[in-house]
Design a protein around this motif. Sequence first.
Motif, mmCIF file in Angstrom:
data_model
loop_
_atom_site.group_PDB
_atom_site.id
_atom_site.type_symbol
_atom_site.label_atom_id
_atom_site.label_comp_id
_atom_site.label_asym_id
_atom_site.label_seq_id
_atom_site.Cartn_x
_atom_site.Cartn_y
_atom_site.Cartn_z
ATOM 1 N N ASN A 182 -5.891 -0.827 3.558
ATOM 2 C CA ASN A 182 -6.687 -1.335 4.587
ATOM 3 C C ASN A 182 -6.002 -1.237 6.227
ATOM 4 O O ASN A 182 -5.661 -1.760 6.988
ATOM 5 C CB ASN A 182 -6.577 -3.164 4.516
ATOM 6 N N ILE B 36 -7.887 7.372 -6.296
ATOM 7 C CA ILE B 36 -8.960 6.994 -5.442
ATOM 8 C C ILE B 36 -7.998 5.972 -5.032
ATOM 9 O O ILE B 36 -7.991 4.842 -5.413
ATOM 10 C CB ILE B 36 -10.398 6.386 -5.816
ATOM 11 N N LEU B 37 -7.416 5.341 -4.012
ATOM 12 C CA LEU B 37 -7.405 4.351 -3.740
ATOM 13 C C LEU B 37 -8.090 3.734 -2.662
ATOM 14 O O LEU B 37 -8.685 4.794 -1.139
ATOM 15 C CB LEU B 37 -5.733 5.283 -2.633
ATOM 16 N N ARG B 38 -8.189 2.925 -1.953
ATOM 17 C CA ARG B 38 -8.912 1.880 -0.626
ATOM 18 C C ARG B 38 -8.046 1.490 0.141
ATOM 19 O O ARG B 38 -7.255 0.200 -0.319
ATOM 20 C CB ARG B 38 -9.868 1.357 -1.447
ATOM 21 N N ILE C 175 -16.580 9.008 -2.335
ATOM 22 C CA ILE C 175 -15.922 8.027 -2.886
ATOM 23 C C ILE C 175 -17.127 7.484 -4.253
ATOM 24 O O ILE C 175 -16.383 7.968 -5.060
ATOM 25 C CB ILE C 175 -15.778 7.261 -2.299
ATOM 26 N N SER D 195 -10.684 4.946 2.496
ATOM 27 C CA SER D 195 -9.984 5.361 1.352
ATOM 28 C C SER D 195 -9.529 6.865 1.527
ATOM 29 O O SER D 195 -9.859 7.285 2.232
ATOM 30 C CB SER D 195 -11.755 5.622 0.904
ATOM 31 N N TRP D 196 -8.775 7.080 0.282
ATOM 32 C CA TRP D 196 -7.641 8.414 0.250
ATOM 33 C C TRP D 196 -7.844 8.894 -1.006
ATOM 34 O O TRP D 196 -8.509 7.670 -2.281
ATOM 35 C CB TRP D 196 -6.210 8.508 0.856
ATOM 36 N N ALA E 128 -16.860 7.022 2.315
ATOM 37 C CA ALA E 128 -17.822 5.924 1.213
ATOM 38 C C ALA E 128 -18.856 6.884 0.586
ATOM 39 O O ALA E 128 -18.571 6.635 -0.364
ATOM 40 C CB ALA E 128 -18.192 5.311 1.747
ATOM 41 N N SER F 13 -8.063 12.053 2.840
ATOM 42 C CA SER F 13 -9.220 10.690 3.595
ATOM 43 C C SER F 13 -10.320 11.011 2.828
ATOM 44 O O SER F 13 -10.911 12.244 2.957
ATOM 45 C CB SER F 13 -9.412 10.202 5.169
ATOM 46 N N GLU G 75 0.364 -1.433 0.139
ATOM 47 C CA GLU G 75 -0.132 -0.099 0.164
ATOM 48 C C GLU G 75 0.975 0.904 -0.103
ATOM 49 O O GLU G 75 0.902 2.241 -0.538
ATOM 50 C CB GLU G 75 -0.546 0.458 1.455
ATOM 51 N N GLU H 145 -16.335 8.651 -8.193
ATOM 52 C CA GLU H 145 -16.690 7.069 -9.048
ATOM 53 C C GLU H 145 -18.251 7.595 -9.812
ATOM 54 O O GLU H 145 -17.693 6.460 -11.529
ATOM 55 C CB GLU H 145 -17.077 5.882 -8.284
#
Length: 267
Positions: A169, A165-167, A215, A194-195, A212, A209, A119, A219
């Motif tokens: 963990n 867009i990044l997800r 994001i 998410s970032w 949801a 950040s 990541e 999208e």
Amino acid sequence: MQLHNWQADVQESILSSSAEHSSRVLAAIKPGAMRPETVDREVRLDVYINAYGLRLAEALQSNYPAVHQLLGDDDFQILAYRYLKAHPPVHASIRWFGESLSAFLKHEAPYASVPAMGELAEFEWALRHTIDAADAEILTPAYLQALNPELWGDLTFKLHPALTILRFNWNTPHIWRALENGETPPTPVCQAASWIVYRKPDLVSGWRSAAAPEIAALEMLHRGLSFADVCENLCELTDDVDAVPLIAATFLRDWLSQGLLSLRDKL
């Protein structure tokens, strides 16, 4: 030996360290043919082979300074050569060497045992992307304010090319921040979030950040939905339907100030 065949053998010797190609290259070089034989032919060829790997390792380090700092010089050098063997360059520009490092780290031992490292590479690549992503005219509040309100329902936006867009963990951006500041990075902990990483209107890289619903809205815009469609879909993502207009307006305000949007077609 024809010149183009010899050049192909030289290239293959450098790219793959092929003993077969190297032997043909060396056999074609006549001792003292071009200048005094002060250095063995084998040594000269090895210089080119080693220089190729070192140059690519330097490029990888330039794109991934935090990963380098986390691993240290020796382990990063090992990573660079392992990555080079698995993913030799396919682009003419050295800039793209390293685009698969995140996937490599996520799937190859021993790196895959530390998921935050993959990541971290993904985050650094997104930051690098903000620097040289394609330009696009940024949507401004002034342009929207000048529009007839009746046109708003049909507006469609596109995301700026520098936006990623990044997800994640893990607490990856916090690890990156500590490394960037020369501090001891925190221990990786599960922290799903998410970032977004983007290029600000002043051309400085930015990241933050994003919850949801935001994001999802970004999208939907990327898929070509109108702003009205986005607002309608947001009703399904919140328990407070009455708050959707304010939520959508807040999103749009932030996107405009951060330079995340441009119009698909100006009206």
